[in-house]
Design an enzyme around this catalytic site. Structure first.
Site, PDB file in Angstrom:
ATOM      1  N   ARG A  64       0.963  -1.133   0.044  1.00  0.00           N
ATOM      2  CA  ARG A  64      -0.087   0.066  -0.035  1.00  0.00           C
ATOM      3  C   ARG A  64       1.004   1.264   0.097  1.00  0.00           C
ATOM      4  O   ARG A  64       0.386   2.307  -0.631  1.00  0.00           O
ATOM      5  CB  ARG A  64      -0.951   0.052   1.374  1.00  0.00           C
ATOM      6  CG  ARG A  64      -1.762   1.229   1.248  1.00  0.00           C
ATOM      7  CD  ARG A  64      -2.947   1.112   2.243  1.00  0.00           C
ATOM      8  NE  ARG A  64      -2.881   0.582   3.488  1.00  0.00           N
ATOM      9  CZ  ARG A  64      -2.146   1.422   4.354  1.00  0.00           C
ATOM     10  NH1 ARG A  64      -1.583   2.464   4.411  1.00  0.00           N
ATOM     11  NH2 ARG A  64      -1.997   0.551   5.882  1.00  0.00           N
ATOM     12  N   TYR A 117     -14.851  16.889 -15.295  1.00  0.00           N
ATOM     13  CA  TYR A 117     -15.440  15.674 -15.145  1.00  0.00           C
ATOM     14  C   TYR A 117     -16.607  15.679 -14.079  1.00  0.00           C
ATOM     15  O   TYR A 117     -16.380  16.152 -12.915  1.00  0.00           O
ATOM     16  CB  TYR A 117     -14.379  14.852 -14.901  1.00  0.00           C
ATOM     17  CG  TYR A 117     -14.565  13.189 -14.851  1.00  0.00           C
ATOM     18  CD1 TYR A 117     -14.942  12.578 -15.952  1.00  0.00           C
ATOM     19  CD2 TYR A 117     -14.779  12.730 -13.736  1.00  0.00           C
ATOM     20  CE1 TYR A 117     -15.030  11.388 -16.037  1.00  0.00           C
ATOM     21  CE2 TYR A 117     -15.107  11.252 -13.752  1.00  0.00           C
ATOM     22  CZ  TYR A 117     -15.274  10.538 -14.883  1.00  0.00           C
ATOM     23  OH  TYR A 117     -15.729   9.379 -14.693  1.00  0.00           O
ATOM     24  N   ASP A 189      -6.335  18.561 -14.481  1.00  0.00           N
ATOM     25  CA  ASP A 189      -6.550  17.226 -15.057  1.00  0.00           C
ATOM     26  C   ASP A 189      -6.088  17.061 -16.326  1.00  0.00           C
ATOM     27  O   ASP A 189      -6.669  17.785 -17.061  1.00  0.00           O
ATOM     28  CB  ASP A 189      -8.171  16.853 -14.822  1.00  0.00           C
ATOM     29  CG  ASP A 189      -8.382  15.700 -15.141  1.00  0.00           C
ATOM     30  OD1 ASP A 189      -7.871  14.791 -16.068  1.00  0.00           O
ATOM     31  OD2 ASP A 189      -9.455  15.097 -14.607  1.00  0.00           O
ATOM     32  N   LYS A 214      -7.657   6.107 -19.447  1.00  0.00           N
ATOM     33  CA  LYS A 214      -7.856   6.671 -20.320  1.00  0.00           C
ATOM     34  C   LYS A 214      -6.613   6.539 -21.597  1.00  0.00           C
ATOM     35  O   LYS A 214      -6.364   5.510 -21.611  1.00  0.00           O
ATOM     36  CB  LYS A 214      -8.308   8.172 -20.445  1.00  0.00           C
ATOM     37  CG  LYS A 214      -9.425   8.537 -19.372  1.00  0.00           C
ATOM     38  CD  LYS A 214     -10.725   7.730 -19.562  1.00  0.00           C
ATOM     39  CE  LYS A 214     -11.545   7.421 -18.268  1.00  0.00           C
ATOM     40  NZ  LYS A 214     -12.065   8.806 -17.585  1.00  0.00           N
TER      41      LYS A 214
HETATM   42  C1  PLP Z   1     -12.521   9.332 -16.466  1.00  0.00           C
HETATM   43  C2  PLP Z   1     -11.936  10.441 -15.749  1.00  0.00           C
HETATM   44  C3  PLP Z   1     -11.663  10.746 -14.453  1.00  0.00           C
HETATM   45  C4  PLP Z   1     -12.208   9.911 -13.435  1.00  0.00           C
HETATM   46  O1  PLP Z   1     -11.066   8.622 -13.720  1.00  0.00           O
HETATM   47  P1  PLP Z   1     -11.627   7.188 -13.252  1.00  0.00           P
HETATM   48  O2  PLP Z   1     -10.381   6.375 -13.804  1.00  0.00           O
HETATM   49  O3  PLP Z   1     -12.990   6.863 -13.971  1.00  0.00           O
HETATM   50  O4  PLP Z   1     -11.901   7.094 -11.788  1.00  0.00           O
HETATM   51  C5  PLP Z   1     -11.324  12.076 -14.242  1.00  0.00           C
HETATM   52  N1  PLP Z   1     -11.086  13.031 -14.944  1.00  0.00           N
HETATM   53  C6  PLP Z   1     -11.365  12.947 -16.262  1.00  0.00           C
HETATM   54  C7  PLP Z   1     -11.080  13.936 -17.224  1.00  0.00           C
HETATM   55  C8  PLP Z   1     -11.772  11.667 -16.892  1.00  0.00           C
HETATM   56  O5  PLP Z   1     -12.034  11.580 -18.085  1.00  0.00           O
END
Ligand code: PLP
Length: 404
Positions: A64, A117, A189, A214
């Site tokens: 962890r 998001y 982000d 992604k």
């Molecule tokens: C998908 C996404 C998230 C969240 O990520 P997870 O892996 O689904 O928890 C946060 N920000 C953006 C821009 C995203 O596309």
């Protein structure tokens, strides 16, 4: 960590994506980073264990806290982002929440993009408010709006660029200057662009967040996240909080994502070439009302995209002339393109933000953020572009069919 940073100064982005995070892990001369599927690591003596716990001696303790496979992934992404270090997390939302939990205290204020998001916004609106953290949501594509929302208590400016799903941009250098002037952190982000196309730290960001699910993983088969920090002080803080709260990543997950990362440049190059062609095709299509893609010369921030990105990416959004009904017909009739949320994989996916990814935002606030009911989001993959174009064309041509 430090070794990776120096290499990045010398090597290109593709070389970095392929080689970073792999150099220290050779037991049998293996080329791929092994999966260290061990929850805990034995000490040679009580003194050795105590020295590892106190930090006097390097060495693994418990997965962890740290794990060699996870560390390899962290080093690779940190190197690509030009960060001093990174903390991999179980999900993208664990990365977002680790950033909130690390830096926000009762009485603090956040200035965030309206068009975040969905879950990143809803946590601020409905959860952090319970802990006494207030947020103001602004159109972060307008620097004056960010500036106007700043208060003496503003501790963090949190933006996305390109924004999900409007595809508007935030001027990173401008946002960083405003945050800095007010003693606030700039957290970005960077999921939509990936470090291959955009490195927010170069423009003054303090913290970079990724949903590794992604583009970085890129194969629609793993969930994961990461926080990268420009300064060691911020890295240490996120590391501590993510470890304490248990937001960290599993080694098997890290191994799969590292495998995906090796081909990030190839995948993003191909996907964005396809996206540029499809954006042009849709822009000229008689059934399409509008297209938002930073690579189109009529995108209001096309010049900014050229300045802060190395390419225009593989995400686009558009509206169909027949509004919501037309959009539904299109999405129900694509055959090759998958009807699914998520993005950044080798396969193209289409979705409807107002009823899916962004349905958790109140309808009025959603519309105000530019997430119109008619808006369709397309994540362009690496297929043959002719096949994608034909698929969209046949589905668009179904619009209005029943009404003839
Ligand atoms: C998908 C996404 C998230 C969240 O990520 P997870 O892996 O689904 O928890 C946060 N920000 C953006 C821009 C995203 O596309």
């Amino acid at each position: 960590m430090k070794k990776g940073k120096k290499e990045a100064d010398r090597l290109g982005k593709s070389t970095t994506a392929i080689h970073s995070g792999s150099l220290e892990h050779t037991i049998y001369g293996e080329v791929s980073v092994p999966i260290f599927q061990s929850s805990t690591f034995a000490f040679s003596s009580v003194e050795d264990g105590a020295a590892r716990f106190s930090g006097e001696k390097p060495g693994y303790i418990y997965s962890r806290l740290d794990n060699p496979t996870v560390n390899a992934l962290e080093e690779a992404v940190a190197t690509l982002e030009g960060a001093c270090g990174a903390v991999a997390t179980a999900t993208g939302m664990a990365a977002v929440s680790s950033v909130y939990l690390s830096f926000l205290s009762r009485g603090d204020h956040v200035v965030a993009s309206k068009c975040l998001y969905g879950s990143s916004r809803v946590i601020l609106e409905t959860e952090l408010i319970r802990y006494g953290v207030e947020s103001t949501f602004v159109d972060s594509s307008r620097l004056a709006d960010i500036q106007k929302a700043m208060r003496p208590q503003t501790r963090m400016v949190f933006v996305e660029t390109p924004m999900n799903p409007s595809m508007n941009l935030t001027d990173l250098a401008g946002a960083a200057a405003i945050a800095k002037k007010h003693g606030a952190l700039l957290a970005v982000d960077n999921t939509f662009a990936s470090p291959y196309l955009q490195r927010p730290i170069e423009f003054g960001a303090d913290i970079v967040i990724h949903s590794l699910t992604k583009f970085i993983n890129g194969h629609a088969d793993v969930i994961g996240g990461l926080v990268a920090a420009r300064d060691k002080e911020h890295y240490d803080r996120v590391k501590k909080v993510a470890s304490l709260f248990g937001n960290t990543m599993d080694p098997h997950q890290a191994w799969l994502i590292l495998r995906g990362l090796r081909t990030l440049p190839l995948r993003v190059q191909r996907a964005q070439e396809n996206a540029a062609k499809l954006a042009g095709f849709l822009d000229a299509h008689p059934k399409i009302a509008w297209v938002s893609y930073p690579g189109l010369s009529h995108h209001p921030q096309h010049e900014l995209a050229k300045r802060q990105m190395d390419g225009f990416g593989a995400m686009l959004s558009f509206g169909v002339k027949d509004g919501l009904q037309g959009a539904i017909t299109l999405m129900n009739n694509v055959r090759l393109i998958g009807l699914a949320v998520s993005l950044g994989g080798v396969e193209s996916l289409i979705e409807h933000p107002a009823s899916m990814t962004h349905a958790c935002i109140e309808p009025a606030k959603r519309r105000e953020a530019g997430i119109l009911d008619e808006l369709v989001r397309l994540s362009v993959g690496c297929e043959d572009v002719e096949d994608l174009r034909n698929d969209l064309d046949q589905a668009l041509n179904r619009i209005g069919e029943g009404q003839k």
